[in-house]
Design a protein around this motif. Structure first.
Motif, PDB file in Angstrom:
ATOM      1  N   LYS A  48      14.502  71.592  51.353  1.00 33.43           N
ATOM      2  CA  LYS A  48      13.271  72.349  52.083  1.00 33.43           C
ATOM      3  C   LYS A  48      13.314  71.755  53.663  1.00 33.43           C
ATOM      4  O   LYS A  48      12.871  72.455  54.414  1.00 33.43           O
ATOM      5  CB  LYS A  48      12.134  72.127  51.352  1.00 33.43           C
ATOM      6  CG  LYS A  48      12.121  73.041  50.172  1.00 33.43           C
ATOM      7  CD  LYS A  48      10.738  72.896  49.305  1.00 33.43           C
ATOM      8  CE  LYS A  48      11.057  73.766  48.027  1.00 33.43           C
ATOM      9  NZ  LYS A  48      10.788  72.814  46.687  1.00 33.43           N
ATOM     10  N   ILE A  49      13.201  70.430  53.637  1.00 31.71           N
ATOM     11  CA  ILE A  49      13.246  69.773  54.988  1.00 31.71           C
ATOM     12  C   ILE A  49      14.435  70.394  55.815  1.00 31.71           C
ATOM     13  O   ILE A  49      14.234  70.861  57.244  1.00 31.71           O
ATOM     14  CB  ILE A  49      13.383  68.279  55.127  1.00 31.71           C
ATOM     15  CG1 ILE A  49      12.219  67.770  54.177  1.00 31.71           C
ATOM     16  CG2 ILE A  49      13.563  67.710  56.360  1.00 31.71           C
ATOM     17  CD1 ILE A  49      10.973  67.970  54.889  1.00 31.71           C
ATOM     18  N   ARG A  50      15.640  70.455  55.255  1.00 30.78           N
ATOM     19  CA  ARG A  50      16.652  71.147  56.140  1.00 30.78           C
ATOM     20  C   ARG A  50      16.530  72.563  56.620  1.00 30.78           C
ATOM     21  O   ARG A  50      16.631  72.922  57.648  1.00 30.78           O
ATOM     22  CB  ARG A  50      17.938  71.039  55.219  1.00 30.78           C
ATOM     23  CG  ARG A  50      19.090  71.946  55.801  1.00 30.78           C
ATOM     24  CD  ARG A  50      20.225  72.508  54.656  1.00 30.78           C
ATOM     25  NE  ARG A  50      19.642  73.288  53.624  1.00 30.78           N
ATOM     26  CZ  ARG A  50      20.229  73.365  52.319  1.00 30.78           C
ATOM     27  NH1 ARG A  50      21.372  72.800  52.143  1.00 30.78           N
ATOM     28  NH2 ARG A  50      19.759  74.387  51.804  1.00 30.78           N
ATOM     29  N   ASP A  51      15.974  73.315  55.617  1.00 35.19           N
ATOM     30  CA  ASP A  51      15.571  74.766  55.828  1.00 35.19           C
ATOM     31  C   ASP A  51      14.420  74.942  56.827  1.00 35.19           C
ATOM     32  O   ASP A  51      14.333  75.906  57.640  1.00 35.19           O
ATOM     33  CB  ASP A  51      15.360  75.386  54.698  1.00 35.19           C
ATOM     34  CG  ASP A  51      16.496  75.415  53.682  1.00 35.19           C
ATOM     35  OD1 ASP A  51      17.637  75.299  54.109  1.00 35.19           O
ATOM     36  OD2 ASP A  51      16.115  75.667  52.396  1.00 35.19           O
ATOM     37  N   ALA A  52      13.618  73.939  56.836  1.00 36.02           N
ATOM     38  CA  ALA A  52      12.458  74.006  57.794  1.00 36.02           C
ATOM     39  C   ALA A  52      13.037  73.646  59.509  1.00 36.02           C
ATOM     40  O   ALA A  52      11.965  73.729  60.375  1.00 36.02           O
ATOM     41  CB  ALA A  52      11.371  72.853  57.443  1.00 36.02           C
ATOM     42  N   LYS A  86      10.249  69.032  65.832  1.00 39.98           N
ATOM     43  CA  LYS A  86       9.362  69.642  65.329  1.00 39.98           C
ATOM     44  C   LYS A  86       8.347  68.605  64.666  1.00 39.98           C
ATOM     45  O   LYS A  86       7.422  69.263  63.721  1.00 39.98           O
ATOM     46  CB  LYS A  86      10.123  70.392  63.984  1.00 39.98           C
ATOM     47  CG  LYS A  86      11.090  71.622  64.503  1.00 39.98           C
ATOM     48  CD  LYS A  86      11.596  72.225  63.327  1.00 39.98           C
ATOM     49  CE  LYS A  86      10.957  73.557  63.253  1.00 39.98           C
ATOM     50  NZ  LYS A  86      11.221  74.769  63.455  1.00 39.98           N
ATOM     51  N   LYS A 140       0.952  68.146  60.268  1.00 37.37           N
ATOM     52  CA  LYS A 140       1.874  69.343  59.811  1.00 37.37           C
ATOM     53  C   LYS A 140       2.844  68.598  58.887  1.00 37.37           C
ATOM     54  O   LYS A 140       3.071  69.341  57.825  1.00 37.37           O
ATOM     55  CB  LYS A 140       2.236  70.118  60.724  1.00 37.37           C
ATOM     56  CG  LYS A 140       1.250  71.154  61.366  1.00 37.37           C
ATOM     57  CD  LYS A 140       1.864  72.128  62.409  1.00 37.37           C
ATOM     58  CE  LYS A 140       0.912  72.783  63.213  1.00 37.37           C
ATOM     59  NZ  LYS A 140       1.524  73.381  64.336  1.00 37.37           N
ATOM     60  N   THR A 141       3.509  67.735  59.550  1.00 38.28           N
ATOM     61  CA  THR A 141       4.687  67.150  58.782  1.00 38.28           C
ATOM     62  C   THR A 141       4.184  66.443  57.499  1.00 38.28           C
ATOM     63  O   THR A 141       4.767  66.491  56.356  1.00 38.28           O
ATOM     64  CB  THR A 141       5.413  66.180  59.395  1.00 38.28           C
ATOM     65  OG1 THR A 141       5.927  66.811  60.865  1.00 38.28           O
ATOM     66  CG2 THR A 141       6.753  65.838  58.837  1.00 38.28           C
ATOM     67  N   LEU A 160       3.399  69.058  54.988  1.00 35.80           N
ATOM     68  CA  LEU A 160       4.996  69.651  54.537  1.00 35.80           C
ATOM     69  C   LEU A 160       5.234  68.715  53.380  1.00 35.80           C
ATOM     70  O   LEU A 160       5.807  69.062  52.443  1.00 35.80           O
ATOM     71  CB  LEU A 160       5.847  69.599  55.687  1.00 35.80           C
ATOM     72  CG  LEU A 160       7.250  70.132  55.305  1.00 35.80           C
ATOM     73  CD1 LEU A 160       6.940  71.677  54.621  1.00 35.80           C
ATOM     74  CD2 LEU A 160       8.110  70.313  56.338  1.00 35.80           C
TER      75      LEU A 160
END
Lengths: 181, 494
Positions: free
Chosen positions: A26-30, A158, A163-164, A167
């Motif tokens: 998910k972190i990669r895709d974000a 990012k 926000k992080t 996430l």
């Protein structure tokens, strides 16, 4: 306590190898780039989950091995053919005796390759590096035991503290902590 | 696809025995590997260490005596110019082979059971090579001239003979030792980090911390680390096969009957692996007894598999012995026939060759005794396994002695025949190397993790991210909750 120190990043702990791998996907895709996962052992498939390619460590090792081979060729042939011709039992001593040089060529190829492997590993992993901000996080000591961690660095474009954090919590991260430098 | 893997049920009859028994958790592995190092030094350790260290000192004194008086203090003579020293050298270097076989060849062939024994076996390799290196070092006589072995363009402008197998040996053994140290240390780093993170005292934290290099288990590090490990395994695999081949060239390239055979390299390599595994068992079985917590990591199937390797390599060695005899007969060379059928395989202990009793001892220890491992009962009975590995240890020493002494003592010219008897200095030097070997191993057990904890963790079911994929009904990964038979057959042996 550590307010005056620079923020290094946000760390989150995950329950298992599988949970960490999903989080990494998910972190990669974000679209994050400056982040890493920390695990007690290498996890199969994690490179793909993090979007990393194959390690290019073999390239310097190939160069090291070639250097070893050439070293052996010069070391054996220059003295044996010109500097110090050793005639044993009246047998030939020129290029026709080349098979007798193969064992040392092989050994030096392996020796140089092995040294290149270990030194390239240290250079590519930036080791030794006895201080790293992640060690400031008390929970992080479990990384060599049974802890699975994901750390996103503050210098990632990012990165945003709120926000992080949200996430990381959303994807199942526990004990989300701000790590100081 | 991963969901499919998670639900795939392995049929009962093809399920594998788990590599770590009793469904141990990751923390349990760290705890039980590290606690050996962290606990107070047990009494038995001192009781074992003192005699070993004493024996090592006796050996070192003998070496000192030999260096100050010359090689004449040994039992060698003009006919038998090297005997126990080269026997002991080949014996120890052979023992070293199991460690690299386990760490490199079994790694490339994806034999995951290697993980719990590779660290100790690699340490054993290093210590055995140290013991081996002593013998040629002191046999050169004037040890302060040993640097002549290295190709250094000194002021005399003399270079070594690069076509000599003895020089190949110098390169092979020193490369083998160096690469083994690098391989061993690379494997140690993550476990040293584990000891660093658990250390209570500042001194320990500092010492382990320095050698752990600041390892933090990041995947960007693991990515290169795994590649480095693979490369080192790939480099060590031909290396380990080359080392004993080169050692065998010391004999095979000469023209003495009994030495001048092409079967030597594969026969020596098989023998080295055979003797090496016997030594691994000789050390690991008592270690298991002293540390019962290792039972779940070094399980019965590990002992079983090592016994099978001993059976296989012992049979290869047996085949080589018989093939040598057959070729001696088939070749009808009378010197070759004399070596094999008079000095070695002759009947009658007085009329026959001088050393035929050692030949039969070798045959019994190396070829007959391991055949007991055809029986599953023998492979799972630790006492039988231990006794058999002792036979193999002795047999492999006899093998080298028989090869060396029989070919030298009675060669082409009967007028130069000469008996060989070791002097007491030689005997105690050899005993002393056992002291050095065991003392080093005891120190290793005390200060470094004996089991490669991170690799053992990586072969547990918890490490498999696909198997532990959370599904809708399980509600999340249940770390450590699955039984041993729930694990899919991913060990990948055979």
């Amino acid at each position: 306590m550590a307010e005056y120190r620079k923020v290094y990043g946000l760390g989150a702990e995950f329950e298992s190898a599988a949970a960490l791998m999903h989080a990494a996907e998910k972190i990669r895709d974000a679209g994050f780039s400056k982040w890493d996962v920390h695990t007690p052992f290498p996890i199969h498939g994690m490179d793909k989950a993090m979007g990393l390619g194959k390690s290019w460590l073999s390239a310097p090792v190939f160069i090291g091995g070639t250097t070893g081979l050439l070293t052996a060729v010069c070391l054996e042939m220059i003295p044996s053919f010109s500097l110090y011709k050793l005639i044993v039992h009246g047998k030939p001593y020129d290029w026709r005796t080349i098979p007798a040089f193969f064992p040392i060529m092989f050994e030096l190829t392996v020796l140089f390759s092995a040294f290149t492997t270990v030194f390239s590993l240290m250079v590519m992993n930036q080791l030794p590096k006895w201080y790293h901000p992640v060690f400031n996080w008390e929970r992080f000591a479990r990384v060599t035991d049974d802890g699975f961690f994901l750390v996103i660095e503050a210098r990632d474009p990012k990165f945003s503290e709120t926000k992080t954090r949200a996430l990381l919590e959303e994807i199942g991260g526990q004990h989300v902590t701000l790590i100081h430098d | 696809m991963s969901e499919a893997v998670a639900t795939l049920e392995t049929p009962k009859e093809v399920q594998r025995i788990p590599l770590v028994t009793n469904e141990r958790s990751l923390h349990w592995i760290t705890e039980n590997v590290s606690s050996i190092v962290e606990a107070r030094t047990p009494i038995w350790w001192w009781l074992a260490f003192f005699p070993c260290a004493l024996l090592a000192m006796v050996g070192l004194c003998c070496i000192g005596y030999q260096i100050s008086n010359g090689v004449g203090v040994w039992g060698e003579n003009k006919t038998v110019g090297w005997a126990w020293d080269i026997t002991n050298f080949v014996f120890w270097i052979g023992i070293g082979h199991a460690g690299t076989l386990i760490s490199a060849i079994l790694f490339l062939s994806r034999q995951k059971w290697r993980t719990s024994i590779n660290r100790a076996a690699e340490a054993m390799t290093l210590f055995a090579v140290i013991c081996a290196g002593i013998f040629p070092g002191i046999h050169v006589g004037r040890v302060w001239m040993a640097w002549y072995l290295a190709p250094i363009p000194d002021s005399y402008d003399i270079w070594p003979n690069f076509r000599s197998p003895l020089l190949w040996d110098v390169f092979a053994v020193s490369t083998y030792f160096t690469v083994s140290v690098l391989f061993w240390y690379t494997g140690l780093v993550p476990d040293l980090a584990s000891l660093r993170d658990r250390a209570k005292s500042r001194v320990k934290k500092f010492a382990y911390g320095v050698f752990a290099l600041g390892w933090r288990g990041s995947n960007r590090q693991w990515r290169h680390y795994e590649m480095a490990y693979l490369l080192l395994a790939g480099l060590s695999t031909p290396l380990v096969l080359s080392v004993h081949s080169v050692v065998s060239f010391d004999f095979a390239t000469s023209i003495l009957p009994g030495w001048h055979t092409t079967i030597f390299p594969p026969y020596f390599v098989a023998g080295a692996i055979f003797g090496g595994f016997a030594m691994v068992l000789t050390i690991m079985l008592p270690a298991r007894l002293l540390y019962p917590q290792l039972d779940d990591m070094v399980t019965r199937q590990h002992v079983d598999k090592m016994a099978k390797i001993i059976l296989l390599t012992g049979s290869i060695v047996g085949y080589a012995y018989l093939m040598e005899l057959y070729i001696a007969y088939y070749g009808q060379n009378k010197f070759e026939m004399f070596t094999f059928f008079h000095q070695r395989a002759s009947l009658g202990f007085n009329e026959g060759g001088w050393y035929n009793k050692y030949y039969y001892a070798m045959m019994f220890c190396n070829v007959i005794s391991p055949q007991i491992f055809w029986s599953k009962w023998a492979r799972s009975n630790y006492i039988v396994v231990f006794i058999t590995s002792m036979f193999v240890n002795a047999g492999m020493w006899y093998e080298r002695f028989v090869i060396i002494a029989t070919s030298l003592a009675q060669d082409f010219l009967p007028s130069s025949w000469h008996h060989y008897h070791p002097s007491w200095i030689e005997i105690w030097t050899f005993c002393g190397t056992f002291g050095i070997f065991l003392s080093l191993f005891l120190l290793f057990m005390r200060f470094l993790p004996m089991i490669c904890a991170f690799e053992v963790k990586a072969v547990t079911p918890h490490a498999d991210p696909h198997h532990y994929r959370p599904t809708a009904n399980s509600g999340g990964p249940a770390t450590g909750a699955l039984g041993p038979h729930d694990a899919p057959a991913k060990e990948g042996h055979h």
